[in-house]
Write a protein that holds these residues in place. Structure first.
Motif, short mmCIF file in Angstrom:
data_model
loop_
_atom_site.label_atom_id
_atom_site.label_comp_id
_atom_site.label_asym_id
_atom_site.label_seq_id
_atom_site.Cartn_x
_atom_site.Cartn_y
_atom_site.Cartn_z
N HIS A 27 0.86 -1.18 0.00
CA HIS A 27 0.00 0.00 0.00
C HIS A 27 0.90 1.22 0.00
O HIS A 27 1.71 1.40 0.90
CB HIS A 27 -0.90 0.00 1.23
CG HIS A 27 -1.75 1.22 1.34
ND1 HIS A 27 -1.70 2.06 2.42
CD2 HIS A 27 -2.68 1.74 0.51
CE1 HIS A 27 -2.54 3.06 2.25
NE2 HIS A 27 -3.16 2.89 1.10
N TRP A 87 -3.04 1.01 -4.08
CA TRP A 87 -2.98 -0.34 -3.57
C TRP A 87 -2.44 -1.22 -4.67
O TRP A 87 -2.88 -1.15 -5.82
CB TRP A 87 -4.37 -0.81 -3.16
CG TRP A 87 -4.94 -0.02 -2.03
CD1 TRP A 87 -4.76 -0.25 -0.70
CD2 TRP A 87 -5.76 1.15 -2.12
NE1 TRP A 87 -5.42 0.71 0.04
CE2 TRP A 87 -6.04 1.57 -0.80
CE3 TRP A 87 -6.27 1.89 -3.17
CZ2 TRP A 87 -6.82 2.68 -0.53
CZ3 TRP A 87 -7.04 3.00 -2.90
CH2 TRP A 87 -7.31 3.38 -1.58
N SER A 109 -9.12 -0.71 -3.62
CA SER A 109 -8.90 -1.10 -2.22
C SER A 109 -9.56 -2.43 -1.88
O SER A 109 -9.02 -3.21 -1.10
CB SER A 109 -9.37 0.00 -1.28
OG SER A 109 -10.75 0.22 -1.44
N TYR A 112 -7.35 -5.18 -3.05
CA TYR A 112 -6.15 -5.21 -2.20
C TYR A 112 -6.43 -5.96 -0.90
O TYR A 112 -5.67 -6.83 -0.50
CB TYR A 112 -5.70 -3.78 -1.91
CG TYR A 112 -4.65 -3.68 -0.82
CD1 TYR A 112 -3.31 -3.94 -1.11
CD2 TYR A 112 -4.99 -3.34 0.48
CE1 TYR A 112 -2.34 -3.85 -0.12
CE2 TYR A 112 -4.03 -3.25 1.47
CZ TYR A 112 -2.71 -3.50 1.16
OH TYR A 112 -1.76 -3.42 2.15
N TYR A 113 -7.55 -5.62 -0.25
CA TYR A 113 -7.86 -6.27 1.03
C TYR A 113 -8.22 -7.74 0.84
O TYR A 113 -7.95 -8.57 1.71
CB TYR A 113 -8.96 -5.51 1.77
CG TYR A 113 -8.44 -4.21 2.33
CD1 TYR A 113 -7.46 -4.19 3.32
CD2 TYR A 113 -8.88 -3.00 1.84
CE1 TYR A 113 -6.96 -3.00 3.82
CE2 TYR A 113 -8.38 -1.79 2.33
CZ TYR A 113 -7.43 -1.81 3.32
OH TYR A 113 -6.92 -0.63 3.80
#
Length: 133
Positions: A27, A87, A109, A112-113
């Protein structure tokens, strides 16, 4: 005309869906700058309105207060603006090709998570925002 439409559609579509084995995630922290924008305030004016009342054959008038409000500019205000937050996800064996390793993709995002919760080497498929990260 068809060539222009096809080129525009390809540019808007961006990179196609990619799949591979999750290698690493990172990140790039947010960077903020101070910016200015117009400061908006409510400006109200008051007045009176003549109202006609009827009851049977009887008629009378009265004055009642009114208020009219609108939003207007009044100077400037400072605020913090986010100018960079990225990200990134790194894949190995992109598209099942063993020779394509360590390719970084910029993702949203949520992707990414999702990748962050997977173990290294797990299969993942997503739509990247770009191929430079």
């Amino acid at each position: 005309m068809a060539t222009v439409t096809l080129a525009f559609a390809t540019a808007c579509q961006g990179t196609g869906q990619v799949s591979g084995l999750r290698d690493d995630v990172r990140h790039v922290a947010q960077k903020t700058v101070t910016a200015t924008r117009p400061h908006m305030v409510q400006q109200c004016t008051t007045g009176t309105t003549r109202v006609k009342h009827l009851r049977g054959k009887r008629t009378w008038y009265s004055t009642e207060p009114t208020t009219a409000c609108m939003t207007v500019r009044s100077g400037k205000e400072r605020y913090s603006k986010v100018v960079r937050a990225r990200w990134c996800v790194e894949l190995d064996d992109v598209g099942g090709n063993k020779s394509t390793d360590d390719i970084w993709y910029q993702v949203d995002s949520a992707t990414y998570y999702k990748a962050l919760t997977l173990k290294e080497g797990a299969k993942i498929k997503f739509w990247p925002l770009s191929t430079d990260c």
